[in-house]
Motif scaffolding. Sequence first.
Motif, PDB file in Angstrom:
ATOM      1  N   GLU A  57       0.853  -1.185   0.000  1.00  0.00           N
ATOM      2  CA  GLU A  57       0.000   0.000   0.000  1.00  0.00           C
ATOM      3  C   GLU A  57       0.886   1.231   0.000  1.00  0.00           C
ATOM      4  O   GLU A  57       1.709   1.419   0.901  1.00  0.00           O
ATOM      5  N   ILE A  58       0.734   2.049  -1.008  1.00  0.00           N
ATOM      6  CA  ILE A  58       1.575   3.226  -1.202  1.00  0.00           C
ATOM      7  C   ILE A  58       0.769   4.489  -0.909  1.00  0.00           C
ATOM      8  O   ILE A  58      -0.338   4.662  -1.433  1.00  0.00           O
ATOM      9  N   LYS A  59       1.335   5.346  -0.094  1.00  0.00           N
ATOM     10  CA  LYS A  59       0.670   6.610   0.205  1.00  0.00           C
ATOM     11  C   LYS A  59       0.994   7.646  -0.862  1.00  0.00           C
ATOM     12  O   LYS A  59       2.156   7.878  -1.192  1.00  0.00           O
ATOM     13  N   THR A  60      -0.027   8.244  -1.431  1.00  0.00           N
ATOM     14  CA  THR A  60       0.129   9.315  -2.413  1.00  0.00           C
ATOM     15  C   THR A  60      -0.309  10.634  -1.776  1.00  0.00           C
ATOM     16  O   THR A  60      -0.871  10.640  -0.677  1.00  0.00           O
ATOM     17  N   LEU A  62      -2.808  12.285  -2.416  1.00  0.00           N
ATOM     18  CA  LEU A  62      -4.266  12.356  -2.367  1.00  0.00           C
ATOM     19  C   LEU A  62      -4.932  11.113  -1.795  1.00  0.00           C
ATOM     20  O   LEU A  62      -6.164  11.012  -1.811  1.00  0.00           O
ATOM     21  N   GLY A  63      -4.154  10.173  -1.321  1.00  0.00           N
ATOM     22  CA  GLY A  63      -4.756   8.953  -0.793  1.00  0.00           C
ATOM     23  C   GLY A  63      -3.763   7.808  -0.755  1.00  0.00           C
ATOM     24  O   GLY A  63      -2.563   8.008  -0.534  1.00  0.00           O
ATOM     25  N   THR A  64      -4.264   6.610  -1.008  1.00  0.00           N
ATOM     26  CA  THR A  64      -3.407   5.421  -1.024  1.00  0.00           C
ATOM     27  C   THR A  64      -3.656   4.619  -2.293  1.00  0.00           C
ATOM     28  O   THR A  64      -4.747   4.668  -2.877  1.00  0.00           O
ATOM     29  N   SER A  65      -2.646   3.873  -2.704  1.00  0.00           N
ATOM     30  CA  SER A  65      -2.739   3.039  -3.898  1.00  0.00           C
ATOM     31  C   SER A  65      -2.110   1.686  -3.596  1.00  0.00           C
ATOM     32  O   SER A  65      -1.018   1.624  -3.019  1.00  0.00           O
ATOM     33  N   LYS A  66      -2.808   0.623  -3.953  1.00  0.00           N
ATOM     34  CA  LYS A  66      -2.271  -0.721  -3.782  1.00  0.00           C
ATOM     35  C   LYS A  66      -1.581  -1.164  -5.061  1.00  0.00           C
ATOM     36  O   LYS A  66      -2.117  -0.971  -6.156  1.00  0.00           O
ATOM     37  N   ILE A  67      -0.401  -1.750  -4.902  1.00  0.00           N
ATOM     38  CA  ILE A  67       0.361  -2.196  -6.071  1.00  0.00           C
ATOM     39  C   ILE A  67       1.190  -3.424  -5.699  1.00  0.00           C
ATOM     40  O   ILE A  67       1.640  -3.552  -4.558  1.00  0.00           O
ATOM     41  N   ASN A  68       1.356  -4.319  -6.653  1.00  0.00           N
ATOM     42  CA  ASN A  68       2.167  -5.512  -6.438  1.00  0.00           C
ATOM     43  C   ASN A  68       3.630  -5.196  -6.719  1.00  0.00           C
ATOM     44  O   ASN A  68       3.968  -4.715  -7.808  1.00  0.00           O
ATOM     45  N   LEU A  69       4.493  -5.490  -5.751  1.00  0.00           N
ATOM     46  CA  LEU A  69       5.923  -5.221  -5.882  1.00  0.00           C
ATOM     47  C   LEU A  69       6.718  -6.517  -5.723  1.00  0.00           C
ATOM     48  O   LEU A  69       6.289  -7.441  -5.028  1.00  0.00           O
TER      49      LEU A  69
END
Length: 219
Positions: A57-60, A62-69
């Motif tokens: 979960e990455i904090k931007t 304007l919010g958060t974004s889930k991404i596979n790393l």
Amino acid sequence: MHIHNLSQQNSVLNTFISEIRNVYIQKDKMRFRKNIERIGEVLGYEMSKVLNYTTSEIKTPLGTSKINLISDNIVLCSILRAGIPLHNGLLNYFDASENAFISAYRHHQENSDDFEIIVEYLACPDLENKTLILADPMLATGQSMVTTFEALKPFGTPKDIHLISVIGAQEGVDYLKTHFSNDTHLWIAAIDEKLNDKGYIVPGLGDAGDLSYGEKLQH
């Protein structure tokens, strides 16, 4: 062994391969090194598709974004000296990886065509349960790959092994099949039909180390 021959599908990789083979363009050492580096990037990108991933979960702003790393602990090992530009290309994409370097060269006894692979230098982190990427731009007989892998064994047992080459001969590919486990992956930009009497790839491109850094004195 899982063999991924990228030449079986047309892409911009064709341009880079054509330039490193071209006897006129390859005279530009800086361009030759850069093309090997770019090929390393393409091979690394394709290889990344089969690695292991976990969701983060990455904090931007304007919010958060889930991404596979990528979750693999990668060790990138290159065979000196020809492997340096290829190493740099892979490192551009796997910049958090640990790094290993190993020297390997052909030792011809009494100027004969027969040779053995000599390893003289090795710097390597712990490999236990990690993902090993072993890179060598030219896969001729396959002996360098096998010899260097044997030299790495005291550093631990990787959970996954990926072999990376730019150009190989079918004979070298077949040799690797008999010396690496079935779940090993080979990523290669082109496979040529044969070796000549001296064990060099035909049509190949010549000596990748010399083309990158200049001719060397023989032992």
